[in-house]
Design a protein around this motif. Structure first.
Motif, short mmCIF file in Angstrom:
data_model
loop_
_atom_site.label_atom_id
_atom_site.label_comp_id
_atom_site.label_asym_id
_atom_site.label_seq_id
_atom_site.Cartn_x
_atom_site.Cartn_y
_atom_site.Cartn_z
N ALA A 1 27.52 -29.86 31.15
CA ALA A 1 26.42 -29.34 30.95
C ALA A 1 25.50 -29.92 32.49
O ALA A 1 24.72 -29.15 32.82
CB ALA A 1 25.82 -30.12 29.82
N VAL A 2 26.08 -30.97 32.87
CA VAL A 2 25.58 -31.39 34.15
C VAL A 2 25.61 -30.39 35.16
O VAL A 2 24.50 -30.15 35.93
CB VAL A 2 25.77 -32.87 34.47
N GLY A 3 26.74 -30.03 35.03
CA GLY A 3 27.19 -28.99 36.25
C GLY A 3 26.35 -27.54 36.02
O GLY A 3 26.09 -26.84 36.96
N ALA A 4 26.17 -27.31 34.81
CA ALA A 4 25.51 -25.90 34.45
C ALA A 4 23.70 -26.16 34.76
O ALA A 4 23.51 -25.05 35.55
CB ALA A 4 25.16 -25.80 32.98
N VAL A 5 23.38 -27.17 34.58
CA VAL A 5 21.86 -27.38 35.06
C VAL A 5 21.87 -27.33 36.52
O VAL A 5 20.89 -26.86 37.11
CB VAL A 5 21.45 -28.92 34.45
N ARG A 6 22.84 -28.20 37.39
CA ARG A 6 22.63 -28.05 38.78
C ARG A 6 22.89 -26.85 39.22
O ARG A 6 22.34 -26.19 40.18
CB ARG A 6 23.77 -29.28 39.19
N GLY A 7 23.61 -26.15 38.59
CA GLY A 7 24.02 -24.57 38.97
C GLY A 7 22.57 -23.84 38.83
O GLY A 7 22.46 -23.18 39.98
N ALA A 8 21.98 -23.86 37.76
CA ALA A 8 20.64 -23.22 37.91
C ALA A 8 19.76 -23.73 38.72
O ALA A 8 18.85 -22.76 39.39
CB ALA A 8 20.04 -23.48 36.27
N GLU A 9 19.44 -25.00 39.09
CA GLU A 9 18.96 -25.49 40.14
C GLU A 9 19.19 -24.85 41.51
O GLU A 9 18.33 -24.60 42.47
CB GLU A 9 18.79 -27.03 39.95
N LEU A 10 20.55 -24.79 41.70
CA LEU A 10 20.99 -24.27 43.29
C LEU A 10 20.47 -22.80 43.10
O LEU A 10 19.92 -22.48 44.50
CB LEU A 10 22.35 -24.19 43.14
N LEU A 11 20.37 -21.98 42.21
CA LEU A 11 19.72 -20.58 42.40
C LEU A 11 18.16 -20.57 42.68
O LEU A 11 17.73 -19.78 43.32
CB LEU A 11 19.81 -19.96 40.97
N LEU A 12 17.58 -21.92 42.51
CA LEU A 12 16.20 -21.93 42.58
C LEU A 12 16.03 -22.95 43.90
O LEU A 12 15.10 -23.63 44.37
CB LEU A 12 15.45 -22.58 41.61
N GLY A 13 17.30 -23.18 44.91
CA GLY A 13 17.18 -24.03 45.91
C GLY A 13 16.36 -24.00 46.87
O GLY A 13 15.88 -24.99 47.29
N PRO A 14 15.79 -23.06 47.46
CA PRO A 14 14.69 -22.79 48.33
C PRO A 14 13.41 -23.74 47.94
O PRO A 14 12.86 -24.47 48.85
CB PRO A 14 14.59 -21.44 48.52
N PHE A 15 12.90 -23.54 46.62
CA PHE A 15 11.96 -24.15 46.06
C PHE A 15 12.07 -25.64 45.86
O PHE A 15 11.14 -26.60 46.00
CB PHE A 15 11.40 -23.37 45.00
N LEU A 16 13.30 -26.02 45.60
CA LEU A 16 13.52 -27.32 45.15
C LEU A 16 13.70 -28.14 46.25
O LEU A 16 13.39 -29.36 46.38
CB LEU A 16 14.98 -27.54 44.22
N ALA A 17 14.46 -27.52 47.39
CA ALA A 17 14.46 -28.25 48.77
C ALA A 17 13.09 -28.49 49.33
O ALA A 17 12.75 -29.65 49.70
CB ALA A 17 15.14 -27.41 49.63
N VAL A 18 11.98 -27.46 49.11
CA VAL A 18 10.61 -27.72 49.37
C VAL A 18 9.96 -28.84 48.64
O VAL A 18 9.35 -29.78 49.19
CB VAL A 18 9.86 -26.62 49.38
N LEU A 19 10.15 -29.02 47.41
CA LEU A 19 9.62 -29.98 46.51
C LEU A 19 10.07 -31.43 47.04
O LEU A 19 9.41 -32.42 47.09
CB LEU A 19 9.92 -29.70 44.97
N MET A 20 11.48 -31.48 47.28
CA MET A 20 12.03 -32.79 47.64
C MET A 20 11.39 -33.30 48.62
O MET A 20 11.48 -34.68 49.05
CB MET A 20 13.72 -32.76 47.62
N GLY A 21 11.42 -32.36 49.83
CA GLY A 21 10.88 -33.02 50.93
C GLY A 21 9.31 -32.61 51.38
O GLY A 21 9.02 -32.47 52.56
N LEU A 22 8.47 -32.33 50.33
CA LEU A 22 7.06 -31.71 50.66
C LEU A 22 6.35 -32.81 51.43
O LEU A 22 5.85 -32.05 52.19
CB LEU A 22 6.54 -31.87 49.13
N SER A 23 6.47 -34.03 51.36
CA SER A 23 5.72 -34.75 52.02
C SER A 23 5.91 -34.83 53.58
O SER A 23 5.10 -35.47 54.39
CB SER A 23 5.81 -36.31 51.55
N LEU A 24 7.03 -34.44 53.89
CA LEU A 24 7.54 -34.15 55.23
C LEU A 24 6.31 -33.43 56.06
O LEU A 24 5.93 -33.79 57.17
CB LEU A 24 8.62 -33.37 55.36
#
Length: 432
Positions: free
Chosen positions: A254-277
């Motif tokens: 299940a952890v892998g499934a959630v991470r897989g779905a997050e990967l599909l939205l990777g461009p936006f999650l990456a922006v969120l993770m490093g937003l303060s840059l």
């Protein structure tokens, strides 16, 4: 029509120049996040396709653990840097960066040693991945520190080049890891390529990290640093608790499934993770130059991210299964059913990060800490409560509801902080 005076022409030219400079810095920020996103996406896809959903779940546990350590480093080392040393004279910036990067390197060394010991003690499938993560943490955290440092100086181009170096070094490393065929090998490939970029960052900046300056840096920045530490760790710790709890309640797959779905939205999650840059330094500049525009700047920032995430998620819902399986392999069937709730969660988080940038720029660490603690409690409660009620899908919907609720609290706190600042402005930028 009355012709403009010389002074009015100068003001108009100055305003135009400032806007162009802002667009330039934001453009480099977007380019840097795209480069970072591609690196993270490539690692995730390689692991998902090469090792399957269960091994991908193990890699995801190491990934969220890295997220916790990364946020410890940011809270103590680089978040205070971007708040107080964005756009300051070069000599002040260089001195602060040497100590800030040294603090990040010290944090990576200490926490990496702890992670290595835990991994050796765990054994099994998870232990080797954690042990390898521990070895790689100093390089990973130092590379991230250079990115913050360059954006604080308004030199986003250097951060972009540094992430490109990481991406180029990652290609042969992933090929070797694929031949080995283990989660530990992929963790080493990812971390070793980041270490190459971290070393290049020393050449780019001409600054050597001063680990001996870490104690002084922590002492000087303690009014912000320790609150940011708790805030950041509550954020990443909530993700870790949710991942561990989901694995215990539903299974590691299940952890892998959630991470897989997050990967599909990777461009936006990456922006969120490093937003303060990008956003915190820019919000700090807006605060100093035109404080009355900070609220609208943050709203444009958060609203733009939320809208973009919704558009991307809507497009993902139309992806045929054949194409999805080509990207994620066996992870696709379980990840596809999570796209809608994960999209809503990312959109909610994107909206909230606009307000978070404003609170950081204002130096309102107490308010932002309260917001983050509330959001983290909601995140864990929604994620695990949903998992207990309806499995992986229930967990995803619980997180979506929690994220939207947390975003509302961020904006309420920013509104109050802006009112306070207008009555009693307190400069937060230091140049020494």
């Amino acid at each position: 029509m009355t012709p403009m005076t010389t002074e009015e022409a100068k003001e108009t030219a100055s305003a135009g120049s400032a806007k162009r400079a802002l667009v330039g810095r934001l453009s480099w920020g977007l380019a840097d996040q795209a480069a970072s996103s591609m690196s993270n996406f490539a690692v995730g896809i390689y692991v998902a396709r090469s090792l399957g959903v269960t091994a991908f779940g193990v890699f995801s546990l190491a990934w969220v653990t890295y997220g916790v350590v990364l946020n410890v480093s940011r809270g103590l080392a680089t978040d205070p840097l971007v708040v107080r040393f964005s756009g300051v004279p070069d000599a002040s910036w260089r001195g602060a960066v040497a100590r800030s990067a040294g603090t990040a390197l010290a944090a990576g060394t200490a926490l990496g040693a702890a992670c290595l010991l835990v991994g050796l003690g765990l054994g099994g499938r998870v232990g080797p991945a954690f042990a390898c993560l521990g070895v790689m943490l100093p390089g990973l955290l130092l590379q991230d520190a250079w990115r913050f440092s360059f954006f604080a100086a308004g030199a986003g181009r250097k951060a972009f080049v540094n992430d490109l170096v990481w991406g180029v070094a990652l290609v042969p490393a992933l090929v070797v890891a694929a031949h080995v065929g283990s989660v530990a090998a992929f963790v080493l490939a990812w971390g070793a390529s980041a270490t190459v970029a971290a070393a290049y960052g020393c050449l780019q900046s001409g600054i050597r990290p001063r680990m001996t300056g870490a104690r002084g840096w922590l002492r000087e920045q303690r009014d912000l640093g320790y609150r940011y530490l708790v805030e950041n760790v509550s954020l990443s710790g909530a993700s870790q608790l949710r991942a561990y709890g989901l694995g215990a309640i539903v299974g590691v797959g299940a952890v892998g499934a959630v991470r897989g779905a997050e990967l599909l939205l990777g461009p936006f999650l990456a922006v969120l993770m490093g937003l303060s840059l990008v956003t915190v330094p820019e919000a700090a500049r807006v605060l100093r130059q035109a404080p009355h525009r900070l609220g609208s700047f943050c709203l444009l920032l958060g609203g733009g991210q939320a809208a973009a995430a919704l558009l991307w998620g809507g497009a993902l819902l139309t992806v045929p299964d054949r194409l999805g399986e080509l990207v994620l392999g066996g992870v696709w069937p379980s990840a596809a059913q999570l796209i809608l709730p994960v999209t809503l969660a990312v959109a909610g988080a994107g909206l909230g990060t606009g307000a978070a940038a404003g609170l950081r720029a204002l130096g309102a660490a107490r308010r932002s800490l309260r917001c983050q603690l509330f959001a983290s409690v909601c995140y864990v409660s929604g994620g695990l409560g949903g998992a207990a009620a309806a499995g992986t899908v229930g967990s995803a919907w619980g997180v979506a509801a929690a994220t939207v609720s947390g975003s509302a609290v961020w904006w309420l706190q920013l509104r109050s902080a802006l009112r306070e600042h207008s009555k009693n402005p307190i400069p937060e930028v230091r140049i020494s």
